[in-house]
Scaffold this active site. Structure first.
Site, PDB file in Angstrom:
ATOM      1  CG  HIS A   1      -3.480  -3.783   3.288  1.00  0.00           C
ATOM      2  ND1 HIS A   1      -2.441  -3.170   3.939  1.00  0.00           N
ATOM      3  CD2 HIS A   1      -4.195  -2.800   2.705  1.00  0.00           C
ATOM      4  CE1 HIS A   1      -2.527  -1.853   3.770  1.00  0.00           C
ATOM      5  NE2 HIS A   1      -3.588  -1.601   3.017  1.00  0.00           N
TER       6      HIS A   1
ATOM      7  CB  CYS B   1      -0.960  -0.063   1.191  1.00  0.00           C
ATOM      8  SG  CYS B   1      -2.332   1.066   1.047  1.00  0.00           S
TER       9      CYS B   1
ATOM     10  CD  GLU C   1      -0.683  -5.624   5.750  1.00  0.00           C
ATOM     11  OE1 GLU C   1      -0.775  -6.160   4.620  1.00  0.00           O
ATOM     12  OE2 GLU C   1      -0.824  -4.396   5.936  1.00  0.00           O
TER      13      GLU C   1
END
Ligand SMILES: Nc1ncnc2c1ncn2[C@@H]1O[C@H](COP(=O)(O)OP(=O)(O)O)[C@@H](O)[C@H]1O
Ligand SMILES: [Mg+2]
Lengths: 222, 80, 735, 80
Positions: free
Chosen positions: A196, A86, A198
């Site tokens: 994302h 990002c 994660e």
């Protein structure tokens, strides 16, 4: 696998990245403040999401000038893995570690939602555990994820198999050229992506599709 | 000395914001509006009285930070 | 210095009597700076002068309440040494004038209230009321407010996990923007604002002071008229980047033991922060304005004391700890300055350019501030059950209701908020309550905001009770134990007896429900004078609430999980159509009595449902609220993309009141048939009204004897309205 | 006819963006940079050859859409 997460002023996914890394690797990553000149001895450097410097001027622009970025560049030149998520992707394009630029979303709005992605390339330390063409869902959360590069660059990226993630047809959240969601550098050790991974390593939070990205890294870098 | 820097998108780079503004203006009844491009203007106060030097320094700022020359171009205007 | 005239006194929002009181307390005429200080401290916003008397009636205590109202935010104990800190606050007037910045600074302000107490914000909510969609300003306001909330919250990296949006003409000239922040701290490391002790350094932290929003606090306490758009003060612009640094820097400083007291500079900035800290600590404060970091040249003492520049904090440190603190703030590239000292005089003394420009007793600003027991005139609540056309198609009405502005999906809104950052959002917007895991543990917070202003308009007492009950129910429906409440009391002009009645009855209603449900109020905010050209808003006592779930893996969501599940309705259905969405949207009338809440049944039903979820027997639950049973059922079907077959059950054979009535205290559950049968029996044994409505499955909602409707059609209706309405949006022009 | 519109924050209104840019430039070693203010520039193509009319129409666009006059001011430049 030893890892570090760079923290810029107003990074805000630094903790998320660290939590995911710890969960996946079993050890805590080093948190590195942007004013540091050197990186600890690590295999992977993560540039996390957030709004470094408020994303004022251009997303990632001021962060790209931080002291630590010189060390990150060196790490990349030596073949070390650098993962920009990002805002981290934006920092990587601003630093010219990755080509192109991330512009304002086509509808000018911040967008947060799960998006369908296609793993377009498995020949990388980031994606070898995925299968080619595999459909995964990662969340996006950004206002400036509209990937832009000239046609020549885009053709090259595609020709060299450097477009690693694409938004699934009809699920492009930002107007990105050729549905590009994530790309590699020429040496294939630097990955930048807007979604994302994660945030999808824990089933409680809406999926585990991001796990294979970390597992790929662990397998190669440990 | 003061400097004004314009940072605008290069021709050929799509400009969603400009397009949206154009669209909105048309929607508001401004039919005579054609192409619209949006950019940034940055006004700098400089403790530097030599115009030559000021320009050189602002140019460097643009290259280093103010503009992303992959997609943007810039113009510099100096005022005493 | 400016001569004080009756006009100037009036412009400061002070009445003649109040000014006389100031002279009495001062033993002399105040000077201009002092008048400014009194005017903000005695404003409705800071002094709660119209509501204080009634607010005392609210229950604020429970064994788990660590800090009730009176501090920057309330604190509850959530076990294991963890504390949860939360509060809700309005930014109504600024958001009407400048929606983006007004909403953004509202978010920033409430976050500071929470992190000034030592908590890391972990979740944000927002409760929004706009005018009718056809009003020329509405779209622009929606667009600006939503992007402003996102712009600030997203940058802070705190997930915005839910809220409410309503449209009604009573808000045409007076929108409501209420933001709630929830934070986590260690229970033994909570920071308060009492500046105890003399001789301690007073330090200023954060952004520089400019001429922002001077008289914001007095503005928030005055009615609008058509001219006030011209008389606007300088609007505050939010800087979330600086706030994020301020948050991190404050938490870093709080990890040391250098702080005696700390307080954010909110409305009335330096004035209220210093006066409140001195007041609570029983000390005096002396400030030297020459030391205040200033953004603009030649600021006067008056301007500095009244500035509402954002992203600032005031702290009192232990002597000798200044350098340590300064190092932290310099690291985060924030302004830091020692601007004063605490004293034992109980006076607020302000120096500027070497002279004393204000010197007043602090108690005059706080304890001695006027408190009004304003006259109120009890009105008769609306009563009766509206008539309806029994021949209308139940399924057509469902499509229409689901696509109405108040009932359609809010996806357009929440997708502009980062609701997954911090990687603990276990339940995203779209459910009954948001669920946010306590980082690194298995427990979680459940968070909701609720109020149905149309009920409150019809019956302020029952409506306010209902708001609390619905919040309690939403938290219960996900499987959490409701713990405490913050309120945001949005009303019209308290000097009108009929409005004052709404306020009094509303507070009484909240009190009654909170007492019965053991649900203390730990923080809150009042926003009065929400009127334009003499027309008050619907009374809107918004309730924000937090609950605790011991095991986040035992959580219920609204989505149907499996075809073939039995659908269980808990709670009694009488078919109450008064003030219902059905009668408003289908019959076109706002009519009848607000639905009464039986608090005993509420508690009994909720405790029963929660136990089922906690025991892992139920994973699918939804409370029944706006729109009644059928709307709740449709929401469950849409969320799980599984249809249902149902029929009227129990003693209300008529389809329309059965499916669309808004009786309170009800839940819809879904479970495999054998589990459902057991639950049915257990409920009956416990004296809980229960009915089996049908079963899940298929791709439509089929209603015995009434017809059916495809989920795809319902989805289009539900998801369609907001984006279609906003497609006429002007571009949010940002940099 | 073309118009260029500058939209900048009114004096006294906090400019977080300008502040951050100034800070970054100082950090990059451009010590001579004082105050920095950031704004927008919007380039419009107009199907209107009468300058008077063009200006009036652009002014209206600014008031209605391009500038947020609560916090911003604007300047208009016309080019044939
Ligand atoms: N302003 C908003 N921001 C984020 N989420 C919102 C907002 N308004 C509504 N929502 C979400 O949409 C869902 C439906 O809202 P609402 O109908 O008010 O729920 P309920 O009836 O359960 O209180 C909830 O999950 C709520 O959190
Ligand atoms: Mg609900």
């Amino acid at each position: 696998m030893k890892s570090a997460v760079v923290v810029f002023p107003a990074s805000n996914c630094d903790r998320d990245a660290a939590t995911a890394l710890e969960q996946m690797t079993g050890s805590k990553p080093h948190m590195v403040w942007h004013q540091e000149k050197d990186l600890p001895d690590v295999d992977l450097v993560v540039l996390p999401g957030g709004f470094s410097y408020g994303d004022y001027l251009r997303c990632g622009a001021m962060a790209s000038q931080s002291a630590i970025m010189r060390a990150v560049k060196e790490h990349a030149e030596k073949g070390g893995a650098v993962l920009g998520i990002c805002n981290g992707f934006q920092v990587l394009t601003e630093t010219h570690l990755l080509p192109g630029a991330l512009m304002r979303n086509a509808d000018l709005k911040f967008v947060c939602r799960p998006v369908g992605l296609e793993v377009n390339e498995t020949q990388s330390v980031y994606t070898r555990k995925y299968s080619h063409g595999e459909r995964v869902v990662f969340p996006v959360a950004h206002g400036d994820g509209n990937y832009f590069a000239d046609d020549e660059t885009l053709n090259r990226l595609e020709g060299e198999g450097r477009v690693v993630f694409r938004y699934a047809e009809g699920d492009n959240p930002n107007g990105s050229a050729r549905n590009i969601a994530g790309i590699l550098n020429e040496k294939r050790n630097v990955l930048g992506l807007m979604p994302h991974p994660e945030r999808v390593v824990d089933p409680l939070l809406g999926g585990t599709d991001g796990r294979k990205l970390f597992e790929s890294l662990i397998e190669t870098l440990s | 000395m003061k400097a004004r820097v314009f940072v605008t998108l290069k021709n050929g780079v799509l400009d969603p914001q400009g397009k949206a503004i154009g669209h909105a203006l048309n929607g508001l009844g401004f039919g005579a509006v054609g192409d619209v491009r949006a950019g940034k203007v940055i006004d700098l106060e400089l403790h530097e009285s030599n115009a030559e030097k000021a320009r050189a320094s602002v140019k460097e700022m643009c290259e280093k930070l103010l503009a992303n020359t992959v997609i943007e171009k810039y113009e510099i205007e100096l005022k005493a | 210095m400016t001569q004080i005239t009756p006009d100037i006194v009036r412009e400061h929002g002070l009445s003649e009597e109040e000014y006389a009181r100031i002279i009495r307390l001062m033993n002399r005429e105040p000077n201009f700076v002092e008048l400014g200080i009194f005017s903000v401290m005695w404003s409705e916003h800071c002094s709660y002068k119209s509501t204080r008397f009634h607010l005392r009636k609210l229950p604020t205590k429970a064994p788990w309440v660590l800090q009730g109202p009176g501090e920057n935010a309330g604190v509850i104990d959530i076990g294991d040494g963890d504390a949860c800190i939360f509060k809700m606050e309005s930014h109504n007037h600024p958001s009407f004038i400048e929606p983006y910045q007004g909403a953004a600074t509202g978010v920033g302000g409430i976050m500071r209230d929470v992190f000034t107490m030592g908590a890391r914000p972990v979740a944000m909510m927002n409760a929004l009321r706009f005018g009718e969609p056809s009003h020329p300003k509405t779209r622009h306001l929606v667009s600006g407010v939503v992007s402003g909330i996102g712009g600030y919250g997203n940058c802070m990296g705190v997930p915005t996990v839910g809220g409410e949006v309503n449209f009604h003409r009573s808000y045409n000239g007076n929108i409501l923007v209420n933001a709630m922040c929830v934070g986590l701290a260690r229970a033994d490391n909570i920071f308060l604002s009492a500046a105890k002790g003399a001789g301690n350094p007073v330090v200023y932290i954060g952004s520089k002071t400019g001429r922002d929003g001077i008289h914001g606090a007095t503005m928030a306490s005055a009615e609008f008229d058509d001219a006030s758009e011209e008389k606007r003060p300088t609007v505050q612009v939010g800087d979330p980047f600086t706030e994020k640094l301020l948050l991190e820097a404050c938490l870093e400083l709080m990890a040391t033991d250098a702080i005696i007291a700390i307080q954010d500079m909110g409305a009335a900035g330096l004035t209220s922060s210093s006066a409140e800290m001195g007041d609570k600590g029983g000390s005096g404060i002396e400030l030297d304005l020459d030391k205040v970091p200033q953004r603009e040249a030649n600021m006067t003492a008056y301007e500095m004391m009244l500035s509402e520049s954002q992203e600032r904090m005031l702290a009192v440190l232990k002597p000798g700890r200044e350098a340590e603190a300064e190092r932290i703030f310099k690291k985060w590239e924030l302004d830091f300055a020692v601007i004063g000292i605490t004293t034992d005089t109980k006076r607020l003394v302000i120096k500027h350019h070497g002279g004393v420009v204000a010197d007043l007793p602090i108690t005059a600003l706080s304890d001695e501030a006027p408190v009004y027991e304003r006259a109120y005139e009890t009105q008769r609540p609306k009563s009766g059950q509206p008539k309806f056309d029994a021949k209308k198609s139940v399924t057509d009405s469902l499509v229409k209701i689901l696509s109405s502005p108040d009932m359609c999906s809010r996806r357009w809104v929440w997708e502009q908020y980062d609701y997954t950052v911090m990687a603990d959002t276990a339940q995203q917007p779209g459910g009954d309550a948001a669920v946010v895991r306590v980082h690194g543990t298995n427990k979680a917070l459940a968070i909701t905001t609720d109020v149905s202003p149309r009920y409150c308009k019809a019956d302020p007492f029952e409506g306010a009770k209902q708001a609390v009950a619905e919040a309690w129910r939403n938290i219960t429906a996900v499987g959490a134990r409701p713990l405490a409440v913050t309120d945001n009391l949005n009303f019209g002009n308290p000097q009108k007896p009929e409005i004052m009645w709404q306020i009094v009855a509303g507070i009484d209603g909240i009190g009654a429900a909170c007492c019965a449900l053991d649900f203390p109020v730990i923080s809150g905010n009042c926003s009065l004078y929400n009127e334009t050209n003499g027309e008050g808003i619907h009374p809107t006592p918004a309730i924000g609430a937090v609950g605790l779930m011991a095991n986040v893996h035992r959580m219920a969501t609204v989505a149907f999980k499996r075809p073939g599940d039995a659908i269980i309705l808990i709670g009694e259905t009488r078919g109450h159509l008064g003030q219902s969405i059905y009668v408003r949207e289908i019959e076109g009338r706002e009519e009848g009595a607000a639905p009464p809440v039986d608090l005993a049944a509420e508690k009994k039903n909720g405790d029963f449902v929660r136990k089922l979820i906690e025991d892992g027997r139920i994973d699918t639950a939804h409370d029944v609220s706006d729109g009644g049973v059928l709307v709740a059922l449709a929401e469950m079907a849409l969320a799980g993309n599984i249809g249902a077959e149902v029929g009227v059950a129990g003693e209300t054979p008529e389809a329309i009141p059965f499916f669309y009535g808004e009786d309170q205290g009800r839940y819809l559950l879904a479970a495999p048939p054998d589990v459902a049968d057991k639950i049915d029996q257990e409920a009956e044994k416990s004296g809980i009204v229960v009915a089996l409505l049908g079963k899940t499955g298929g791709d439509k909602i089929a209603i015995a004897r009434e017809g059916e409707v495809l989920l795809s059609k319902l989805r289009k209706a539900h998801e369609g309205w907001f984006p279609a309405y906003m497609s006429g949006e002007e571009v949010p022009l940002t940099n």
